[in-house]
Design a protein around this motif. Structure first.
Motif, mmCIF file in Angstrom:
data_model
loop_
_atom_site.group_PDB
_atom_site.id
_atom_site.type_symbol
_atom_site.label_atom_id
_atom_site.label_comp_id
_atom_site.label_asym_id
_atom_site.label_seq_id
_atom_site.Cartn_x
_atom_site.Cartn_y
_atom_site.Cartn_z
ATOM 1 N N GLU A 73 55.385 61.205 27.650
ATOM 2 C CA GLU A 73 54.495 62.054 28.434
ATOM 3 C C GLU A 73 53.033 61.877 28.003
ATOM 4 O O GLU A 73 52.143 61.773 28.848
ATOM 5 N N LYS A 76 51.454 59.125 29.577
ATOM 6 C CA LYS A 76 51.441 59.264 31.039
ATOM 7 C C LYS A 76 52.623 58.570 31.721
ATOM 8 O O LYS A 76 52.555 58.204 32.883
ATOM 9 N N TYR A 78 55.607 59.701 32.921
ATOM 10 C CA TYR A 78 56.329 60.932 33.224
ATOM 11 C C TYR A 78 57.773 60.683 33.662
ATOM 12 O O TYR A 78 58.655 61.468 33.332
ATOM 13 N N LYS A 111 54.003 68.469 36.319
ATOM 14 C CA LYS A 111 52.895 67.591 35.942
ATOM 15 C C LYS A 111 52.897 66.338 36.818
ATOM 16 O O LYS A 111 51.849 65.875 37.248
ATOM 17 N N THR A 115 49.879 65.348 39.251
ATOM 18 C CA THR A 115 49.255 64.038 39.096
ATOM 19 C C THR A 115 49.285 63.281 40.410
ATOM 20 O O THR A 115 48.303 62.653 40.793
#
Length: 158
Positions: A73, A76, A78, A111, A115
């Protein structure tokens, strides 16, 4: 104490390393040290500690998998974080741990959604900027034409 309460990460890292040199199997030290390394963006060291943690007898594998997901995470990644967290559910042996991992999956999904929305919004802004710059050029050229024709009208009257 140094990493969480007083927040001297450099001192804390030194003390964790010293503690681990005395007892490599201290699960609590491993857990806290990995958390510190992740917070300090020392992902390679954290990954090595997680990998080492899997070799320690009696360590909570779900916790280590959670740390792996946090590493993904923070970088980035995810989708990878979500996949690891789902796998960690199979290693959880308490309701509270399962609930925590489920909440982490939900948090990562949120998230991912934010994003994606931000990326789409940024793309929309770029398109709008391009359109507005075209409109700006059009309106400027229109203004020049109008002002030119207006000035020619005034010149004729004199």
């Amino acid at each position: 104490v140094y990493s969480e309460l007083i927040y001297h990460p450099d001192l804390a890292a030194g003390y964790f390393e010293q503690a681990l040199s005395n007892d490599l199997t201290n699960i609590e030290t491993i857990r806290c040290y990995i958390r510190l390394l992740i917070r300090q963006n020392e992902y390679e060291k954290a990954k090595k500690m997680v990998d080492f943690g899997y070799t320690v007898k009696g360590i909570n594998k779900a916790m280590l998998m959670h740390f792996e997901a946090l590493l993904a995470e923070h970088q980035k990644n995810y989708d990878e974080a979500k996949r690891i967290l789902k796998s960690a559910l199979n290693e959880a042996f308490s309701v509270s741990e399962t609930d925590f991992l489920k909440s982490e999956i939900s948090r990562v999904k949120e998230k991912m959604k934010r994003t994606k929305e931000k990326t789409n919004a940024d793309k929309g802004k770029k398109k709008k900027k391009k359109k507005s710059s075209k409109k700006g050029n059009t309106s400027k050229s229109w203004m020049m034409k109008v002002s030119g024709s207006l000035s020619s009208l005034f010149k004729k009257k004199k």
